[in-house]
Enzyme design. Structure first.
Site, PDB file in Angstrom:
ATOM      1  N   GLU A 229      10.462   5.359   1.869  1.00 37.15           N
ATOM      2  CA  GLU A 229      10.386   4.491   0.684  1.00 37.15           C
ATOM      3  C   GLU A 229       9.451   3.347   1.074  1.00 37.15           C
ATOM      4  O   GLU A 229       9.875   2.418   1.762  1.00 37.15           O
ATOM      5  CB  GLU A 229      11.769   3.940   0.326  1.00 37.15           C
ATOM      6  CG  GLU A 229      12.810   4.990  -0.022  1.00 37.15           C
ATOM      7  CD  GLU A 229      12.675   5.498  -1.442  1.00 37.15           C
ATOM      8  OE1 GLU A 229      11.798   5.017  -2.179  1.00 37.15           O
ATOM      9  OE2 GLU A 229      13.453   6.388  -1.809  1.00 37.15           O
ATOM     10  N   CYS A 263       9.347  -4.135  -3.666  1.00 38.36           N
ATOM     11  CA  CYS A 263       8.411  -3.009  -3.580  1.00 38.36           C
ATOM     12  C   CYS A 263       7.913  -2.611  -4.968  1.00 38.36           C
ATOM     13  O   CYS A 263       6.754  -2.243  -5.128  1.00 38.36           O
ATOM     14  CB  CYS A 263       9.059  -1.825  -2.872  1.00 38.36           C
ATOM     15  SG  CYS A 263      10.665  -1.392  -3.549  1.00 38.36           S
TER      16      CYS A 263
HETATM   17  P1  NAP Z   1       8.029  -3.318   7.842  1.00 41.76           P
HETATM   18  O1  NAP Z   1       7.317  -4.280   8.687  1.00 41.76           O
HETATM   19  O2  NAP Z   1       7.561  -1.927   7.787  1.00 41.76           O
HETATM   20  O3  NAP Z   1       9.552  -3.378   8.289  1.00 41.76           O
HETATM   21  C1  NAP Z   1      10.507  -2.500   7.769  1.00 41.76           C
HETATM   22  C2  NAP Z   1      11.399  -2.019   8.896  1.00 41.76           C
HETATM   23  O4  NAP Z   1      10.641  -1.177   9.772  1.00 41.76           O
HETATM   24  C3  NAP Z   1      11.933  -3.153   9.772  1.00 41.76           C
HETATM   25  O5  NAP Z   1      13.238  -2.826  10.200  1.00 41.76           O
HETATM   26  C4  NAP Z   1      10.974  -3.151  10.934  1.00 41.76           C
HETATM   27  O6  NAP Z   1      11.500  -3.722  12.086  1.00 41.76           O
HETATM   28  C5  NAP Z   1      10.771  -1.662  11.117  1.00 41.76           C
HETATM   29  N1  NAP Z   1       9.581  -1.241  11.843  1.00 41.76           N
HETATM   30  C6  NAP Z   1       8.349  -1.778  11.814  1.00 41.76           C
HETATM   31  N2  NAP Z   1       7.510  -1.034  12.571  1.00 41.76           N
HETATM   32  C7  NAP Z   1       8.238  -0.016  13.091  1.00 41.76           C
HETATM   33  C8  NAP Z   1       7.947   1.076  13.955  1.00 41.76           C
HETATM   34  N3  NAP Z   1       6.726   1.291  14.440  1.00 41.76           N
HETATM   35  N4  NAP Z   1       8.953   1.922  14.292  1.00 41.76           N
HETATM   36  C9  NAP Z   1      10.195   1.729  13.818  1.00 41.76           C
HETATM   37  N5  NAP Z   1      10.532   0.713  13.001  1.00 41.76           N
HETATM   38  C10 NAP Z   1       9.562  -0.143  12.635  1.00 41.76           C
HETATM   39  O7  NAP Z   1       8.114  -3.758   6.347  1.00 41.76           O
HETATM   40  P2  NAP Z   1       8.096  -5.216   5.757  1.00 41.76           P
HETATM   41  O8  NAP Z   1       6.689  -5.597   5.608  1.00 41.76           O
HETATM   42  O9  NAP Z   1       9.017  -6.109   6.473  1.00 41.76           O
HETATM   43  O10 NAP Z   1       8.773  -4.871   4.342  1.00 41.76           O
HETATM   44  C11 NAP Z   1       8.087  -4.854   3.179  1.00 41.76           C
HETATM   45  C12 NAP Z   1       7.521  -3.498   2.826  1.00 41.76           C
HETATM   46  O11 NAP Z   1       8.588  -2.622   2.485  1.00 41.76           O
HETATM   47  C13 NAP Z   1       6.645  -3.607   1.620  1.00 41.76           C
HETATM   48  O12 NAP Z   1       5.530  -2.780   1.731  1.00 41.76           O
HETATM   49  C14 NAP Z   1       7.563  -3.111   0.511  1.00 41.76           C
HETATM   50  O13 NAP Z   1       6.878  -2.670  -0.628  1.00 41.76           O
HETATM   51  C15 NAP Z   1       8.320  -2.044   1.216  1.00 41.76           C
HETATM   52  N6  NAP Z   1       9.575  -1.726   0.526  1.00 41.76           N
HETATM   53  C16 NAP Z   1       9.700  -0.519  -0.089  1.00 41.76           C
HETATM   54  C17 NAP Z   1      10.854  -0.197  -0.797  1.00 41.76           C
HETATM   55  C18 NAP Z   1      11.017   1.127  -1.481  1.00 41.76           C
HETATM   56  O14 NAP Z   1      12.150   1.495  -1.815  1.00 41.76           O
HETATM   57  N7  NAP Z   1       9.972   1.892  -1.720  1.00 41.76           N
HETATM   58  C19 NAP Z   1      11.885  -1.138  -0.862  1.00 41.76           C
HETATM   59  C20 NAP Z   1      11.713  -2.361  -0.239  1.00 41.76           C
HETATM   60  C21 NAP Z   1      10.561  -2.634   0.472  1.00 41.76           C
HETATM   61  P3  NAP Z   1      11.128  -5.230  12.527  1.00 41.76           P
HETATM   62  O15 NAP Z   1      11.678  -6.116  11.483  1.00 41.76           O
HETATM   63  O16 NAP Z   1      11.826  -5.364  13.835  1.00 41.76           O
HETATM   64  O17 NAP Z   1       9.638  -5.286  12.628  1.00 41.76           O
END
Ligand code: NAP
Length: 457
Positions: A229, A263
């Site tokens: 997602e 998102c």
């Molecule tokens: P993010 O950096 O990807 O973080 C999300 C999760 O992934 C966190 O727990 C993060 O941990 C972890 N993570 C990051 N890199 C990783 C890796 N290489 N391996 C394993 N885990 C990893 O996302 P964000 O920027 O905080 O969140 C916003 C994004 O999420 C936006 O793009 C938004 O649109 C999307 N989103 C999508 C939905 C949907 O349902 N489609 C819902 C909500 C949000 P850390 O915090 O420790 O880095």
């Protein structure tokens, strides 16, 4: 990453958390796998569903306490935090009430004999979740998988450890056995090792493309099922026959809710040329009137972004957009003073070669485009790497339905912002990911749909 609670309204550190060691991870895997092999997971669903009923009641009885924790940890307005907490209770109750029906055997007509598909748990799952809905994102994974019998190890975002801990305690308090839901403060490398482990059968990630790609690659390497997602660049289309007052009111909400960090937020406003000036004027006035401030103050309409880094990223994106020719119609800067606030911002004149055109702005920044007809609106909507949600405003429902069918996303709402409910499937296409959460579809993602045939011969 270091797991820390920092209040983004003040940028003050509240608490730092210790990471879990590899030995802790091994112990968690062992317990979760043993649970999967036990009668609790493999036996009747009737022993699992009462946990979800109790969890729903527990959450309903603690709305205020849970809401305050989220607001202090990631800056969500207190009223919106309450809404998120209540939605979690609804999701738990929805699966408690409906999972048995969703997972009952399905008969298939066949000339080979009597045939049916049974639904069984597949094993331990790894979930990786984001901070923007610090409880709801967890519940979307927990409720269907607890009902189905899949134990879950979860790595929450490093900026919401308090929410992660509180949620895990609630699940145990509701009567879930040890191993059903295990919160782990771990690194990306530890996540990769867990996915590689033979005891783990699937990975679910909500977050950015970058994180999604890393987790899905690892899952693919070890031939594990995954769901993603990811981000979105959703359109909010306003046609020339729309109810303009309503479209503006909902448009403001669709872009500024959760400080724009949703998102499915309305990131690209696509306006029919006949109403474009009127809509833009009203949107600008509404954005100007927004009260920015403390998320715990009931009268605040826009709280801080989730962190200092989020504020810096958004500032860079807006500056870059303007440098590449966009017009800054309103806002565009971090709010001076303490905390990670950002002004409500409107960008116009974004050309296709402006990097902003394809980017997701995770904050209160509206991109505005003007089109001459419905075909142009659809073309612009679909000119995106993402495909998550979208909204179409028109008083001609047939016209709006035609457009909704042509927009290449996983969800489209007519005369409303992209929303969510326990009973509705949630998910996207293209770089917004694959798979669905919530509804009957969500619970089928990580179950073994097993065929059994009694041959007639
Ligand atoms: P993010 O950096 O990807 O973080 C999300 C999760 O992934 C966190 O727990 C993060 O941990 C972890 N993570 C990051 N890199 C990783 C890796 N290489 N391996 C394993 N885990 C990893 O996302 P964000 O920027 O905080 O969140 C916003 C994004 O999420 C936006 O793009 C938004 O649109 C999307 N989103 C999508 C939905 C949907 O349902 N489609 C819902 C909500 C949000 P850390 O915090 O420790 O880095």
């Amino acid at each position: 990453m270091a797991y820390q609670t920092v209040n983004p309204a003040t940028n003050k550190l509240i608490k730092a958390y210790d990471n879990h060691s590899d030995a802790d991870v091994e112990a968690a895997l062992k317990t979760a796998h043993a649970l999967y092999k036990s009668d609790w997971a493999k036996g009747s669903i009737d022993q699992r569903l009462p946990v979800l009923h109790r969890l729903a009641d527990l959450i309903d009885s603690r709305v205020e306490e849970l809401a305050k924790i989220a607001s202090e940890e990631m800056g969500k307005l207190i009223g919106q935090s309450r809404g998120e907490v209540k939605l979690c209770a609804q999701i738990a109750r929805y699966y408690a009430d409906n999972a048995k029906e969703f997972l009952k055997p399905v008969p298939y007509q066949s000339e080979l004999g009597e045939a049916w598909v049974e639904h069984h748990p597949i094993g331990v799952l790894m979930a990786v979740e984001p901070w923007n809905f610090p409880y709801y994102q967890l519940m979307r994974v927990l409720a269907p998988n607890l009902a189905a019998g899949n134990p879950v190890l979860v790595k929450h975002a490093s900026i919401v450890p308090h929410c992660a801990e509180v949620f895990a305690h609630l699940v145990r308090e509701a009567g879930a056995p040890e191993g059903a839901w295990t919160n782990l403060f771990i690194s990306s490398d530890q996540v990769a090792n867990i996915i590689a482990d033979d005891r783990v059968q699937g990975a679910a990630l909500t977050g950015s493309e970058k994180a999604g790609s890393a987790v899905a690659s690892q899952a693919a390497k070890y031939v594990k099922k995954s769901t993603l997602e990811l981000g979105g660049n959703d359109v909010f289309v306003v046609l020339d026959d729309a109810d303009l007052e309503k479209a503006v009111k909902i448009g403001v909400q669709a872009r500024l809710q959760n400080a724009g960090q949703v998102c499915t937020a309305a990131k690209r406003f696509i306006l029919h040329e006949k109403i474009a000036d009127a809509f833009l004027d009203k949107l600008t006035q509404a954005f100007q009137a927004v009260k920015i401030g403390d998320p715990l103050d009931e009268s605040t309409k826009l709280g801080p972004l989730s962190s200092k880094e989020a504020q810096e990223t958004l500032t860079k994106q807006v500056n870059e957009a303007v440098k590449n020719g966009a017009t800054l119609k309103l806002g565009g800067k971090p709010v001076q003073g303490e905390g990670s606030f950002f002004e409500p911002t409107i960008l116009t004149d974004i050309a296709r070669d402006n990097p902003a055109y394809y980017e997701e702005f995770f904050g209160p920044v509206a991109q505005v485009y003007v089109v001459k007809d419905d075909d142009a609106a659809v073309k612009l909507a679909n000119d995106s790497h993402y495909g998550l949600g979208g909204a179409v405003f028109s008083q001609n429902i047939d016209r709006a339905k035609k457009m909704a069918s042509r927009i290449e996303t996983g969800m489209v709402y007519i005369n409303w912002l992209t929303d969510t409910a326990a009973e509705l499937p949630f998910g996207g296409v293209k770089r917004s990911g694959y798979g669905r959460e919530l509804s009957d579809l969500g619970i089928k993602e990580f179950v073994n749909q097993k065929l059994v045939v009694v041959h007639k011969g």
